[in-house]
Design an enzyme around this catalytic site. Structure first.
Site, PDB file in Angstrom:
ATOM      1  N   ASP A 134       0.828  -1.183   0.029  1.00  0.00           N
ATOM      2  CA  ASP A 134      -0.053   0.000  -0.209  1.00  0.00           C
ATOM      3  C   ASP A 134       0.620   1.107   0.136  1.00  0.00           C
ATOM      4  O   ASP A 134       0.557   2.195  -0.673  1.00  0.00           O
ATOM      5  CB  ASP A 134      -0.927  -0.322   1.369  1.00  0.00           C
ATOM      6  CG  ASP A 134      -1.925   1.004   1.414  1.00  0.00           C
ATOM      7  OD1 ASP A 134      -1.584   2.310   0.569  1.00  0.00           O
ATOM      8  OD2 ASP A 134      -2.814   0.967   2.237  1.00  0.00           O
ATOM      9  N   HIS A 176      -7.849  -0.547   8.898  1.00  0.00           N
ATOM     10  CA  HIS A 176      -6.660   0.257   8.099  1.00  0.00           C
ATOM     11  C   HIS A 176      -6.965   1.614   8.031  1.00  0.00           C
ATOM     12  O   HIS A 176      -8.051   2.156   7.365  1.00  0.00           O
ATOM     13  CB  HIS A 176      -6.678  -0.428   6.655  1.00  0.00           C
ATOM     14  CG  HIS A 176      -5.802   0.191   5.840  1.00  0.00           C
ATOM     15  ND1 HIS A 176      -4.859  -0.642   5.417  1.00  0.00           N
ATOM     16  CD2 HIS A 176      -5.837   1.430   5.172  1.00  0.00           C
ATOM     17  CE1 HIS A 176      -3.950   0.067   4.407  1.00  0.00           C
ATOM     18  NE2 HIS A 176      -4.737   1.222   4.157  1.00  0.00           N
ATOM     19  N   CYS A 214      -1.356  10.484  -0.299  1.00  0.00           N
ATOM     20  CA  CYS A 214      -3.134  10.237  -0.491  1.00  0.00           C
ATOM     21  C   CYS A 214      -3.126  10.613  -2.101  1.00  0.00           C
ATOM     22  O   CYS A 214      -2.941  11.692  -2.283  1.00  0.00           O
ATOM     23  CB  CYS A 214      -3.930  11.218   0.418  1.00  0.00           C
ATOM     24  SG  CYS A 214      -5.453  10.995   0.257  1.00  0.00           S
ATOM     25  N   ASN A 247      -1.163   6.260   4.933  1.00  0.00           N
ATOM     26  CA  ASN A 247      -1.264   5.272   6.159  1.00  0.00           C
ATOM     27  C   ASN A 247      -0.613   5.756   7.270  1.00  0.00           C
ATOM     28  O   ASN A 247       0.233   6.537   7.403  1.00  0.00           O
ATOM     29  CB  ASN A 247      -0.462   4.189   5.712  1.00  0.00           C
ATOM     30  CG  ASN A 247      -0.803   3.381   4.647  1.00  0.00           C
ATOM     31  OD1 ASN A 247      -2.248   2.933   4.723  1.00  0.00           O
ATOM     32  ND2 ASN A 247      -0.301   3.494   3.317  1.00  0.00           N
TER      33      ASN A 247
HETATM   34 ZN    ZN Z   1      -3.578   2.477   3.220  1.00  0.00          ZN
END
Ligand code: ZN
Length: 306
Positions: free
Chosen positions: A17, A207, A240, A249
Site C-alpha cells: 500500500d 486500516h 494520499c 497510512n
Molecule cells: Zn492505506
C-alpha cells in the site's frame, strides 16, 4: 486501560500500500525493505499486489520481488489481488494469505477496477472457493469504509451490507480501509459496533489513514472496543492519491510507540523499526510524515546545553 487488548496484531502494509502510492523504486530496494521489516518483530507483512502492471506500474515487479524475499518462518506474508486473475497469479507465486479489495463506494470501485461494487461482490464466492481449494485464506478489504473521494459520505448501512456479502461468500476475515482519512473516533465506534452486530463471527481488522490527523485517535477508539488487528505502514509510506501532499497510512512506528507505552504488546522492536523507517525514507527520496521517525522513541533524551 485494563480492558484494552493485551496485545495486537499489526500488519505492515508499507511494501504494498505504501509503495503503491509513491514513485516507483527499484526492485532490489523493495526486497531489502521487506527483508528488513521481517527482522523487526512484525508478524504480518503485506508484501505485494498482483494488479495489472499498466494500472499500477509500482507493482509490476511483484513476482520478482516475492521470488527474492528472504521469507522468515515467523512472518506471514500476504498479497493483495483485485480479481480472479490476480488471485491465480498470487496462488501461483505461492501465497497462502490473500486479500481482495472492494470499495463500498460504487464510483471508487469503478475508478479502481472499472466495475460497480455489486459486480465485484458477485465474484466473491468464486474467489473464496478458489482460495480455499488452494489452501489459502481470503480477506475482504472494504475500502472507502468511512468516505469516498468522489461521493463523499458513504452510508454505514452500505459498508455493513458489503461486509455481509463477504460473510455470505465465506471470506475468512474482514478489514475496513479508511481510504480518505475521513474516519473519526465516534464513526469508528459506530461502524465497528454495527459490523459486529451484522457479522459477529468475522474477524475484523482496521486500516486507518492519517490524512486528517485522526489516525491514532481512531486506533485508540477501536482498541477500546477490543479490536486487536491494525494495518500500518513503516515511515507512514504512501501519500494520499486524492490529496497531493497529504499523508496516507498511519506510521507503524507511531502505532508501536503509542501502544507499547500503553501496555499493549505489538511484538515489534521499535529501535529496529525506526532504522527500517529511515531506510524507507531514503528509498522514496522524500521526508516521510512519521512523527516518531522525526522525534525518536520517547526514551530518547538529549544532553543539556551546559
Ligand atoms: Zn492505506
Amino acid at each position: 486501560m485494563s480492558d484494552l487488548p493485551k496485545r495486537v496484531s499489526l500488519r505492515e502494509v508499507g511494501p504494498r500500500d505504501g509503495l503503491q502510492n509513491e514513485d516507483p523504486i527499484p526492485t532490489p530496494a523493495k526486497i531489502e525493505l521487506i527483508d528488513a521489516l521481517s527482522a523487526t518483530g512484525l508478524r504480518r507483512i503485506e508484501a505485494v499486489s498482483f494488479v495489472h502492471p499498466k494500472a499500477i506500474p509500482q507493482m509490476a515487479d511483484a513476482d520478482d520481488v516475492w521470488a527474492s524475499v528472504r521469507r522468515a518462518d515467523d512472518v506471514r506474508y500476504s498479497a493483495l489481488v483485485p480479481n480472479l486473475r490476480g488471485l491465480e497469479r498470487a496462488l501461483a507465486a505461492g501465497f497462502s494469505e490473500l486479500e481482495v479489495v472492494i470499495s463500498a463506494s460504487d464510483t471508487h470501485n469503478r475508478e479502481n477496477i472499472n466495475r460497480p461494487t455489486a459486480d465485484s461482490l458477485a465474484d466473491l464466492p468464486e474467489l473464496t472457493a478458489r482460495a480455499h481449494d488452494a489452501g489459502a485464506t481470503l480477506q475482504l478489504i472494504v475500502s472507502t469504509a468511512w468516505g469516498c473521494p468522489y461521493e463523499g459520505e458513504v452510508p454505514e448501512e452500505r459498508v455493513v451490507w458489503v461486509a455481509g456479502q463477504g460473510a455470505a461468500a465465506g471470506v475468512d476475515s474482514l478489514a475496513y480501509g479508511d481510504t480518505t482519512g475521513m474516519a473519526t473516533p465516534t464513526r469508528v465506534t459506530r461502524l465497528v459496533g454495527e459490523t459486529r452486530s451484522a457479522c459477529p463471527d468475522l474477524p475484523l481488522g482496521l486500516h486507518f489513514h492519517n490524512t486528517r490527523g485522526t489516525g491514532l485517535a481512531n486506533v485508540y477508539a477501536a482498541l477500546q472496543l477490543g479490536v486487536d488487528d491494525f494495518d500500518a505502514a513503516v515511515a507512514g509510506l504512501g501519500g494520499c492519491p486524492y490529496a497531493p501532499g497529504a499523508s496516507g497510512n498511519i506510521a507503524t512506528e507511531e502505532v508501536v510507540s503509542m501502544l507499547e507505552d500503553m501496555g499493549v504488546q505489538t511484538g515489534v522492536d521499535l529501535e529496529r523499526l525506526l532504522n527500517v523507517a529511515e531506510m524507507a525514507e531514503r528509498f522514496v527520496g522524500h521526508t516521510a510524515p512519521s512523527q516518531v521517525l522525526r522525534a525518536g522513541p520517547r526514551s530518547r533524551t538529549v544532553s543539556p546545553a551546559s
